[in-house]
Design a protein around this motif. Structure first.
Motif, PDB file in Angstrom:
ATOM      1  N   ARG A 173       0.842  -1.206   0.000  1.00  0.00           N
ATOM      2  CA  ARG A 173       0.000   0.000   0.000  1.00  0.00           C
ATOM      3  C   ARG A 173       0.879   1.260   0.000  1.00  0.00           C
ATOM      4  O   ARG A 173       0.619   2.215  -0.743  1.00  0.00           O
ATOM      5  N   THR A 177       1.434   4.023  -3.097  1.00  0.00           N
ATOM      6  CA  THR A 177       1.262   5.465  -2.922  1.00  0.00           C
ATOM      7  C   THR A 177       2.437   6.227  -3.529  1.00  0.00           C
ATOM      8  O   THR A 177       2.252   7.237  -4.222  1.00  0.00           O
ATOM      9  N   GLU A 181       2.134   8.834  -6.691  1.00  0.00           N
ATOM     10  CA  GLU A 181       2.481  10.244  -6.479  1.00  0.00           C
ATOM     11  C   GLU A 181       3.815  10.613  -7.112  1.00  0.00           C
ATOM     12  O   GLU A 181       4.192  11.792  -7.119  1.00  0.00           O
TER      13      GLU A 181
END
Length: 216
Positions: A173, A177, A181
């Motif tokens: 997870r 991210t 990003e």
């Protein structure tokens, strides 16, 4: 960790099963299934007879009886020997106490993922995270039901499996991210490589074998 005469985990599963009582190979297989050992050990039932024969060759099990029932084929009953009990105890002690370097296939994939475009890796990691979350939910639900009928001592390996799924999901997870990003260090060079086909200057030293802190 001591080098053992036999290293197949199925051999250890057979030894611990015979610790309960002498059995013939088919009964060993039935017991392993009934006790759920095939969920924590990769068991190839087709090779079980060969494993039993190898254990006998090394003196860890011995023939204790031969069953004859009517026209049915003879069934050879095997029991664990004193040497087998000692081997089982030492082997299990090593496995519990000494962390072994394992090579999960996901680690292999992560080490080689640079050949894929970062956007594709992002999509694939999203897919993996979804699968892990489903696995975790299923394992959690299964454990809750098992707690109703079994003492926790018989479920610790299932707890560990669930914990490892959840730990992997947590790491995936966070990694996802960073991919989404664009904050993962080196991701710009990775993307440039796929767009231009050229190795970015910041990767040159790495390609030349420099700055690899974990390489020995």
């Amino acid at each position: 960790m001591k080098r053992r005469k036999l290293s197949n985990p199925l051999a250890l599963a057979v030894l611990t099963t015979l610790w309960q009582k002498p059995m013939h190979p088919y009964e060993i297989a039935q017991t392993l299934r009934r006790q759920g050992k095939d969920t924590s050990t990769k068991i190839n039932y087709g090779s079980l007879y060969t494993v039993v024969q190898n254990l006998e060759k090394h003196g860890f099990v011995e023939v204790t009886d031969v069953e004859r029932q009517g026209n049915r084929p003879e069934r050879t009953i095997y029991g664990i020997t004193a040497a087998g009990r000692e081997e089982t105890t030492e082997w299990l002690s090593d496995l519990v106490a000494v962390p072994a370097r394992e090579y999960p296939i996901f680690e292999t994939a992560l080490s080689l993922m640079g050949v894929l475009h970062p956007d594709e890796v992002t999509r694939l990691v999203e897919e993996r995270l979804n699968s892990l979350e489903v696995q975790a939910a299923s394992a959690r639900g299964g454990l809750e039901k098992l707690y109703e009928t079994l003492p926790r001592i018989f479920l610790v390996e299932s707890e560990y499996q669930l914990h490892m799924i959840e730990a992997q999901a947590e790491w995936v997870r966070g990694f996802l991210t960073e991919l989404r990003e664009g904050t993962l260090p080196g991701v710009k060079g990775w993307r440039t490589f796929h767009e231009t086909g050229e190795i970015p200057p910041e990767f040159q030293d790495i390609e030349n074998g420099e700055d690899r802190p974990f390489e020995k």
